[in-house]
Design a protein around this motif. Structure first.
Motif, short mmCIF file in Angstrom:
data_model
loop_
_atom_site.label_atom_id
_atom_site.label_comp_id
_atom_site.label_asym_id
_atom_site.label_seq_id
_atom_site.Cartn_x
_atom_site.Cartn_y
_atom_site.Cartn_z
N ASP A 135 0.85 -1.18 0.00
CA ASP A 135 0.00 0.00 0.00
C ASP A 135 0.90 1.24 0.00
OD1 ASP A 135 1.00 0.24 2.58
OD2 ASP A 135 -0.78 -0.67 3.50
N SER A 136 0.36 2.38 0.35
CA SER A 136 1.15 3.61 0.32
C SER A 136 2.22 3.66 1.40
CB SER A 136 0.22 4.83 0.46
OG SER A 136 -0.48 4.76 1.70
N GLU A 137 2.10 2.77 2.38
CA GLU A 137 3.01 2.80 3.53
C GLU A 137 4.15 1.80 3.45
OE1 GLU A 137 2.82 5.05 5.97
OE2 GLU A 137 1.11 5.97 4.94
#
Length: 313
Positions: free
Chosen positions: A211-213
């Protein structure tokens, strides 16, 4: 006009080869400078334990780097940060080194820029660097305590770093593109005894997702069966080979077709007064011990070269 700093010998790179060259050159009373774009020590700073360096049963890589640096500067060698942007050959065999921190000139130049890890070149690798993708277990292993991580590769570095991680994380899965390891037998024996270290053969990572993390999954391909699958993974450590840091020297005509610097047995390149030492050279074994040996010889040969020039002047 920017002032050009004058030296007898310029050493590009401050890993074990560069630092040893600095010790020998400065001890021979040459005005010496080491240039590096990072902290001294090179790859030693990314090494957990060094067990094959004479004088130590075992020593942490960063600790050995500190000891070498102290030795390399005891006779007056200087250390300067700077990214190399170009090298010119001037009249009378002078070498002019351009950096983002200024210019340096000397009759003798020792290239000890080492090598860096090859990337897989798959989707997600660049995007997730620092977010689960790493090339340094010592640097990043602690972030994955209690988790499962992957190691990619089958050589010494992959197994060594996998063993280090196995003592930090929950478990380690090593993905090997071949059907066997290329690591030294003693490392293979240790890995087989490590209960939380597992090997998956004939398998390549084709993509890294998340994901974005952070990283959450790896896409895998079995190059024997053709099977594709996805596995959950929060971290991936990549050790699939090395490439030389020589792009800035390509105009000098001292590299082979793969970028490694060619030297004779005295560390001399095809350009008079330019020497190379350590992992940047075209050779079979790249270890701290071989880098130190190269560096000592390069430093001594640089002294001989400068001494001859002075005697002719």
């Amino acid at each position: 006009m920017t002032e050009v700093k004058q030296y007898d010998v310029i050493i590009i790179g401050a890993g074990p080869a560069g630092m040893t060259a600095a010790t020998y050159a400065s001890r021979a009373d040459l005005k010496t400078v080491m240039l590096d774009q990072g902290i001294y020590g090179g790859q030693m700073n990314n090494t957990a334990e060094v067990e094959n360096y004479p004088g130590y049963n075992s020593i942490m890589g960063p600790d050995l780097a500190e000891k070498m640096y102290a030795s390399s500067t005891q006779f007056g060698a200087e250390y300067s940060f700077g990214m190399i942007t170009g090298v010119e050959i001037l009249a009378k065999n002078e070498k002019l080194v351009h950096t983002d921190m200024g210019d340096f000139q000397a009759p003798a130049l020792i290239v000890a820029t080492g090598s860096e890890h090859i990337h897989l070149g798959v989707d997600g690798e660049e995007e997730y660097q620092g977010k689960g993708v790493s090339y340094c277990a010592v640097c990043d292993g602690a972030f994955f305590k209690g988790e499962s991580v992957a190691v990619v590769g089958g050589g010494d570095s992959a197994v060594e770093e996998g063993l280090y991680l196995a003592n930090v994380v929950k478990d380690v899965t090593v993905y090997v593109r071949d059907s066997k390891l290329k690591a030294q037998p003693i490392l293979q024996q240790r890995a087989k005894k490590q209960e939380n270290m597992h090997f998956v053969w004939n398998t390549e990572v084709t993509a890294i997702e998340g994901d974005s993390e952070a990283v959450s999954q790896l896409k895998l391909h079995n190059n024997q069966t053709g099977e594709d699958r996805v596995v959950d993974q929060s971290g991936i450590f990549i050790y699939v080979g090395l490439k030389p840091n020589t792009q800035v020297f390509e105009n000098l005509g001292i590299t082979d077709d793969r970028g490694w610097i060619k030297t004779d047995d005295k560390m001399a390149t095809a350009v008079p007064g330019i020497f190379a030492a350590g992992d940047v050279r075209a050779k079979d074994l790249r270890q701290i011990t071989t880098a130190v040996g190269d560096g000592g010889l390069a430093g001594q040969e640089a002294y001989q070269y400068v001494a001859e020039l002075k005697s002719e002047a």
